[in-house]
Scaffold this active site. Sequence first.
Site, PDB file in Angstrom:
ATOM      1  N   TYR A 116       0.863  -1.183   0.000  1.00 49.65           N
ATOM      2  CA  TYR A 116       0.000   0.000   0.000  1.00 49.65           C
ATOM      3  C   TYR A 116       0.897   1.229   0.000  1.00 49.65           C
ATOM      4  O   TYR A 116       1.893   1.287   0.731  1.00 49.65           O
ATOM      5  CB  TYR A 116      -0.891  -0.016   1.250  1.00 49.65           C
ATOM      6  CG  TYR A 116      -1.751   1.211   1.399  1.00 49.65           C
ATOM      7  CD1 TYR A 116      -3.057   1.228   0.918  1.00 49.65           C
ATOM      8  CD2 TYR A 116      -1.257   2.362   2.017  1.00 49.65           C
ATOM      9  CE1 TYR A 116      -3.848   2.360   1.042  1.00 49.65           C
ATOM     10  CE2 TYR A 116      -2.045   3.492   2.139  1.00 49.65           C
ATOM     11  CZ  TYR A 116      -3.341   3.485   1.657  1.00 49.65           C
ATOM     12  OH  TYR A 116      -4.118   4.607   1.780  1.00 49.65           O
ATOM     13  N   GLU A 204      -3.493   7.559  -3.858  1.00 46.86           N
ATOM     14  CA  GLU A 204      -3.452   6.284  -3.147  1.00 46.86           C
ATOM     15  C   GLU A 204      -3.257   5.169  -4.170  1.00 46.86           C
ATOM     16  O   GLU A 204      -3.992   5.104  -5.159  1.00 46.86           O
ATOM     17  CB  GLU A 204      -4.762   6.062  -2.386  1.00 46.86           C
ATOM     18  CG  GLU A 204      -4.754   4.794  -1.550  1.00 46.86           C
ATOM     19  CD  GLU A 204      -6.130   4.507  -0.946  1.00 46.86           C
ATOM     20  OE1 GLU A 204      -7.122   4.365  -1.705  1.00 46.86           O
ATOM     21  OE2 GLU A 204      -6.213   4.431   0.286  1.00 46.86           O
TER      22      GLU A 204
END
Length: 396
Positions: A116, A204
Amino acid sequence: MNIHEYQAKELFTQYGVATPKGQAADSAAEALEAAKALGTNDLVVKAQVHAGGRGKGTFKNGFQGGVHLADSPEKAQELASQMIGQVLVTHQTGEEGKLVRKVLIAESVDIAEEYYFAILMDRATERPSIIASSEGGVDIEEVAASHPEKIFKEAVHPALGLQQFQARKLASQLGFKGAQIRAASKLFMAMYELFISCDCSMVEVNPLVLTKDGDVLALDAKFNFDDNALYRHPAIAAMRDPEEEDPREVEASKFDLNYIGLDGNIGCMVNGAGLAMSTMDIIKHSGGDPANFLDVGGGASEDQVKEAFRILCGDPKVEAILVNIFGGIMQCDVIAQGIINAAKTVDLNIPLIVRLEGTNVEQGRALLNESGLALITAEDLGDAARKAVEAVNNAA
Ligand code: ADP
Ligand code: MG
């Protein structure tokens, strides 16, 4: 403002962020062409909507998953035909789901590890902040709750920018080794450059992956842009997809109204953001639910008031309208005339509660009284909210 994954990936390519090649398609035939143009049989078909969780989503027609691997252009075409024109429900779309109008056809890769990676504006440190985790492809909130030690943060000095040593430190914290550290930190540096240059408030990437061939690639992309800086980026502003936004907000933005759609049934028209917030609070306090936040601003014109009122009346959720104006710079008669003009163009068959106070209040009240509009007048803010809640409850 948000953009689609395929648009985000155009920005990635522009800024040198490594990502699999791909192309958007809005029909099955176009999907076939796009797949053939990629020149590989390792393909992935991805539904393009402004919501995450597509992979685990379900289409309303029962088809499972908004992200599918395909082993030939024909298979990609078939998958595209299952997704385009269908409504996809994910944990981020709400139960009404989102209509898929486009798919992204991209090269698929053999994933060895998922990570991530995000950059956002951190108000606490007043700096851009990088958040990365070795646990990718899953909900980051869950990782934060169950394995906080697997989340790494790096604050970036706004004047110095992301430093090489910070990027390398993050890469090694995530577990990258040798040449991969160079590849990962190069990607992080490029991502930071993109974040700053495009005035993003968030990027993101979930997942960022290490492939079995040793490449580090951004597989997914979610962007938020600072709306107030969009005028500096016409090419990004042009990526806006009004179909993905609340139609009430799209309409309001055409008239420069500060409008946020909510789920309640009391439509609010207020001047000033602070007064609009307290109006929403006091509606809640009186047991009701606001249908929107709307600040018509200090210097709204009759026309803006008219359009604002029209948007409230056009919202099928709205069962009563509360107008709360404290005229400082705003003049009560301008508001009154705007409402009267709007009422001529719509069929106002719901209760209208009005509280006016301040500059030109007498003229405003007189205009409303002479207009023949059936309205409920209120003495103060508390009184107005109570009457609005009562009106909605009586109608139910
Ligand atoms: P969402 O987060 O909306 O579910 P993603 O883009 O993250 O969508 O895709 C879901 C999953 O599909 C990823 O976690 C990854 O495992 C897989 N995936 C996505 N793109 C590719 C690709 N190009 N090649 C291989 N697998 C992919
Ligand atoms: Mg994802």
